[in-house]
Write an enzyme that holds these catalytic residues in place. Structure first.
Site, PDB file in Angstrom:
ATOM      1  N   ASN A 213       0.709  -1.039   0.174  1.00 15.48           N
ATOM      2  CA  ASN A 213       0.037  -0.110   0.213  1.00 15.48           C
ATOM      3  C   ASN A 213       0.846   1.471   0.037  1.00 15.48           C
ATOM      4  OD1 ASN A 213       0.679   0.655   3.492  1.00 15.48           O
ATOM      5  ND2 ASN A 213      -0.300  -1.344   3.405  1.00 15.48           N
ATOM      6  N   ASP A 285      -4.133  -7.092   4.760  1.00 14.92           N
ATOM      7  CA  ASP A 285      -5.212  -7.914   4.887  1.00 14.92           C
ATOM      8  C   ASP A 285      -4.369  -9.185   4.428  1.00 14.92           C
ATOM      9  OD1 ASP A 285      -7.051  -6.088   6.221  1.00 14.92           O
ATOM     10  OD2 ASP A 285      -6.734  -5.123   4.946  1.00 14.92           O
ATOM     11  N   LYS A 295      12.534 -15.445  -8.942  1.00 13.62           N
ATOM     12  CA  LYS A 295      11.216 -14.627  -9.041  1.00 13.62           C
ATOM     13  C   LYS A 295      10.458 -15.544 -10.933  1.00 13.62           C
ATOM     14  CE  LYS A 295      11.220 -10.736 -12.804  1.00 13.62           C
ATOM     15  NZ  LYS A 295      11.222  -9.593 -13.430  1.00 13.62           N
ATOM     16  N   PRO A 311      -2.021 -12.485  10.620  1.00 11.04           N
ATOM     17  CA  PRO A 311      -2.194 -11.795  11.745  1.00 11.04           C
ATOM     18  C   PRO A 311      -3.074 -10.618  11.755  1.00 11.04           C
ATOM     19  CG  PRO A 311       0.077 -13.230  11.752  1.00 11.04           C
ATOM     20  CD  PRO A 311      -0.171 -12.775  10.351  1.00 11.04           C
ATOM     21  N   ASP A 312      -4.069 -10.530  12.336  1.00 11.46           N
ATOM     22  CA  ASP A 312      -5.129  -9.414  13.091  1.00 11.46           C
ATOM     23  C   ASP A 312      -4.137  -8.736  14.584  1.00 11.46           C
ATOM     24  OD1 ASP A 312      -6.357  -6.633  14.340  1.00 11.46           O
ATOM     25  OD2 ASP A 312      -8.294  -8.017  13.140  1.00 11.46           O
ATOM     26  N   PHE A 330      -6.095   3.653  14.535  1.00 13.46           N
ATOM     27  CA  PHE A 330      -6.398   4.265  13.248  1.00 13.46           C
ATOM     28  C   PHE A 330      -7.351   3.587  11.965  1.00 13.46           C
ATOM     29  CE2 PHE A 330      -2.972   6.652  15.029  1.00 13.46           C
ATOM     30  CZ  PHE A 330      -2.722   7.813  14.284  1.00 13.46           C
ATOM     31  N   LYS A 344     -14.791  -1.277  13.989  1.00 12.97           N
ATOM     32  CA  LYS A 344     -13.530  -1.062  14.656  1.00 12.97           C
ATOM     33  C   LYS A 344     -13.117  -1.139  16.229  1.00 12.97           C
ATOM     34  CE  LYS A 344      -8.475  -1.019  13.018  1.00 12.97           C
ATOM     35  NZ  LYS A 344      -7.875  -0.242  11.727  1.00 12.97           N
ATOM     36  N   LYS A 348     -12.077  -4.950  17.976  1.00 16.12           N
ATOM     37  CA  LYS A 348     -10.804  -5.367  18.914  1.00 16.12           C
ATOM     38  C   LYS A 348     -10.252  -4.695  20.386  1.00 16.12           C
ATOM     39  CE  LYS A 348      -9.599  -4.774  13.956  1.00 16.12           C
ATOM     40  NZ  LYS A 348      -8.359  -4.957  12.951  1.00 16.12           N
TER      41      LYS A 348
END
Length: 407
Positions: A213, A285, A295, A311-312, A330, A344, A348
């Protein structure tokens, strides 16, 4: 945070004085009222005209100090006027005077005539910095809570020596001044250990391709800076980030963790030592189910890429939390940002969450500014209009301190 703020800069006699030009120029462009004092030694490296032009106000020297053309003594006027003061570069000579309360020029007299927080940024040759007498003076000065330090870093010095003594860079000075203006010099996080993660993670398909990201980690750096400036101990677990950006969090223990799995392990390892845990990283995620050590030829990349969950981190650390720990998350969202952020927060089991709209101008990944809505488990919420990420970090810490009991 800087507009109309009254900032006094004292410039000492050292080659690092050239760095002050960027600081003064940036402050003035941001709308701050800037006044500059130069010692006699400083004028051998940079002229009052240069700094006066950048500050949009005459710069002061000892010649002004001794002239009877002020309705009040100049050092009294300047000392009472300043909301915050910085001395950069701080020389061994001026440091010795501060340590012993001596005042024989405009700069040192103004220090004694003021009550505002003072930021010190030393710069000198390595052997000079490491002298026992200099280190003794440095330790003595820092016993006075008015003084806030930006200790010198290591690098190639003007004398070609490689070692400690290099003055902090302008971004560090500017961030520290912004923090002091917000806190007034209060170290309200002293004694607290903050564990912060930041940056994006990369989940590799092969050695050159990954799912990632656009996170730069700037928000996490701001969180680390704000915590350090408020007296906290900081452990920063980060993804792959620019070295220059990480250098702005000097003073934090830094641990690189480029994937969700390595970040998860690092956060679990260091959680027991933390009072607050701040989840600011943009963690993937999912990851490719299969990793290939070589490659892949383009033709071998599957049209449908099998994916597996990672893993969360926030949810897992929540199950391992200690009674005194505060967990802060966040939520980067689009559209109506509050409902998914509150979900959230509850799901959590966090204490506070920062909902920020990444679809608004200047509020997405990679920028220097941000806006948010702060929410806590008690149902309270507080908007933070578009501001620097450092300002948002301070507003977040204010929110946590105001809405929780820290024992």
């Amino acid at each position: 945070m800087l507009k109309n703020k009254r900032i006094l800069i004292g410039v000492g006699g050292g080659i690092a004085a050239y760095k002050v030009c960027e600081v003064v120029s940036t402050l003035a462009k941001a709308g701050a009222e800037v006044r500059v004092m130069l010692t006699e030694g400083a004028q051998r490296f940079i002229t009052p005209l240069t700094l006066a032009t950048l500050a949009r106000h005459p710069a002061y020297t000892d010649a002004d100090f001794w002239q009877p053309n002020h309705h009040r003594p100049l050092h009294i006027d300047l000392g009472e006027w300043a909301e915050v003061m910085a001395i950069a570069p701080l020389t061994a000579n001026t440091l010795g005077k501060l340590a012993h309360g001596l005042a024989d020029n405009l700069l040192t007299n103004t220090v004694l005539a003021s009550t505002c927080p003072i930021l010190l940024a030393p710069a000198m040759n390595t052997d000079m910095w490491l002298q026992q007498s200099v280190q003794r003076n440095w330790a003595q000065v820092l016993q006075d809570r008015r003084y806030h330090s930006l200790a010198p870093g290591e690098g190639v010095l003007a004398c070609d020596r490689v070692g400690a003594g290099r003055m902090a860079e302008p971004p560090e000075l500017l961030a520290a001044l912004e923090s002091l203006l917000h806190t007034g010099g209060d170290r309200d996080l002293q004694g607290k250990h903050l564990l912060i993660n930041t940056g994006g993670t990369r989940e590799f398909l092969d050695p050159v391709r990954f799912i990632g990201n656009p996170s730069t980690g700037k928000m996490g750096i701001a969180l680390a800076q704000a915590a350090l400036h408020r007296g906290a101990t900081v452990t920063l677990v980060h993804g792959v980030m620019e070295p220059a950006l990480l250098a702005q969090a000097k003073g934090a223990r830094q641990i690189q963790a480029g994937t969700a799995a390595t970040m998860h392990r690092a956060m679990l390892e260091h959680q027991p030592d933390a009072d607050w845990v701040v989840f600011a990283a943009a963690v993937a995620d999912v990851k490719p189910t299969h990793y290939t050590a070589h490659k892949l030829p383009k033709a071998d990349i599957p049209d449908a890429l099998p994916l597996s969950p990672v893993p969360d981190i926030a949810a897992d650390l929540s199950t391992h939390r200690l009674p005194h720990q505060k967990l802060i998350g966040f939520a980067a969202q689009t559209g109506d940002i509050v409902p998914p952020a509150r979900d959230k927060l509850q799901r959590k089991k966090l204490d506070v969450i920062v909902a920020n709209p990444i679809d608004q101008p200047e509020s997405g990944f990679g920028g220097d500014r941000n806006q948010a809505i702060l929410l806590n488990a008690a149902g309270e919420q507080q908007p933070v209009p578009l501001a620097s990420k450092l300002h948002l970090a301070h507003r977040l810490y204010d929110f946590v301190l105001t809405n929780s009991t820290l024992n």
